[in-house]
Design a protein around this motif. Structure first.
Motif, PDB file in Angstrom:
ATOM      1  N   GLU A  74       0.831  -1.214   0.000  1.00  0.00           N
ATOM      2  CA  GLU A  74       0.000   0.000   0.000  1.00  0.00           C
ATOM      3  C   GLU A  74       0.863   1.261   0.000  1.00  0.00           C
ATOM      4  O   GLU A  74       0.482   2.267  -0.598  1.00  0.00           O
ATOM      5  N   HIS A 124      -9.003   6.936  -5.391  1.00  0.00           N
ATOM      6  CA  HIS A 124      -8.380   5.718  -4.869  1.00  0.00           C
ATOM      7  C   HIS A 124      -7.142   6.043  -4.025  1.00  0.00           C
ATOM      8  O   HIS A 124      -6.809   5.284  -3.119  1.00  0.00           O
ATOM      9  N   THR A 163      -6.555   4.621  -0.492  1.00  0.00           N
ATOM     10  CA  THR A 163      -5.319   3.885  -0.223  1.00  0.00           C
ATOM     11  C   THR A 163      -4.602   4.426   1.017  1.00  0.00           C
ATOM     12  O   THR A 163      -4.029   3.664   1.788  1.00  0.00           O
ATOM     13  N   GLN A 171      -6.256   2.840   3.791  1.00  0.00           N
ATOM     14  CA  GLN A 171      -5.862   1.425   3.881  1.00  0.00           C
ATOM     15  C   GLN A 171      -4.513   1.294   4.575  1.00  0.00           C
ATOM     16  O   GLN A 171      -4.331   0.433   5.442  1.00  0.00           O
ATOM     17  N   GLU A 229      -3.325  -6.692  -5.511  1.00  0.00           N
ATOM     18  CA  GLU A 229      -3.868  -6.302  -4.208  1.00  0.00           C
ATOM     19  C   GLU A 229      -5.060  -7.181  -3.824  1.00  0.00           C
ATOM     20  O   GLU A 229      -5.187  -7.611  -2.680  1.00  0.00           O
ATOM     21  N   GLU A 276     -10.594  -2.241  -3.478  1.00  0.00           N
ATOM     22  CA  GLU A 276      -9.686  -2.690  -4.546  1.00  0.00           C
ATOM     23  C   GLU A 276     -10.483  -3.276  -5.719  1.00  0.00           C
ATOM     24  O   GLU A 276     -10.161  -3.050  -6.881  1.00  0.00           O
TER      25      GLU A 276
HETATM   26 FE   LIG Z   1      -4.968  -0.743  -2.087  1.00  0.00          FE
END
Ligand SMILES: [Fe+2]
Length: 169
Positions: free
Chosen positions: A19, A46, A50, A53, A109, A139
């Protein structure tokens, strides 16, 4: 059980490094894109996901007995991403190469989180499992979007290039 814990910790550290690499890649792409606003907007979205994440995985890592021994690995991942970003910038079709790379990366991922979900389930790590399932959804959505838009991105690139408009970014 000890072996299982070790594998789980290892996969979790790898996912965290992955990540961090994703953040570098997505930032580099978003900064360079000029003529593909839809792609740029989805990448920005994203990128935000991310970052969340990465934080969620870091929280899980900090709870592991072994702690965060992944500093070296993380640094390596960032370097790899930087190099990849630079290589992409030198190609005449970087937007297409970037879209292809992102598509492949998202699937890597997806595989990573499917493995982590199975391991967390075996270890009865319910909280971690829920985190991985949430990330997997993000994802999967990004991978589906890229799949749907690879065609458009390619055609737009070809059309702009034929007309001698800036196409590569
Ligand atoms: Fe990711």
């Amino acid at each position: 059980m000890a072996h299982m814990q070790d594998h789980y910790a290892h996969w979790l550290r790898d996912a965290h490094a992955m990540e961090e690499q994703a953040i570098s890649m997505l930032s580099a792409q978003a900064k360079r894109i000029e003529n593909y606003p839809l792609l740029e907007a989805r990448i920005e979205q994203h990128l935000t996901e991310t970052r969340g994440q990465e934080q969620a995985l870091r929280t899980l890592l900090d709870k592991l007995p072994s702690g965060r021994s992944s500093a070296l690995k993380d640094a390596t991942g960032r370097l790899a991403a930087m190099l990849q970003g630079m290589t992409g910038a030198l190609t005449q079709d970087e937007v297409v190469k970037g879209a292809m790379t992102s598509y492949a990366f998202e699937h890597f991922e997806i595989a990573t989180y499917r493995v982590l979900i199975a391991a967390a389930d075996e270890l009865a790590e319910t909280e971690a499992k829920a985190v991985f399932e949430q990330i997997l959804q993000e994802e999967t959505a990004m991978a589906a979007w890229l799949q749907d838009n690879l065609d458009d991105t390619t055609r737009l690139f070809l059309m702009r290039d034929e007309r001698d408009l800036q196409a590569k970014r």
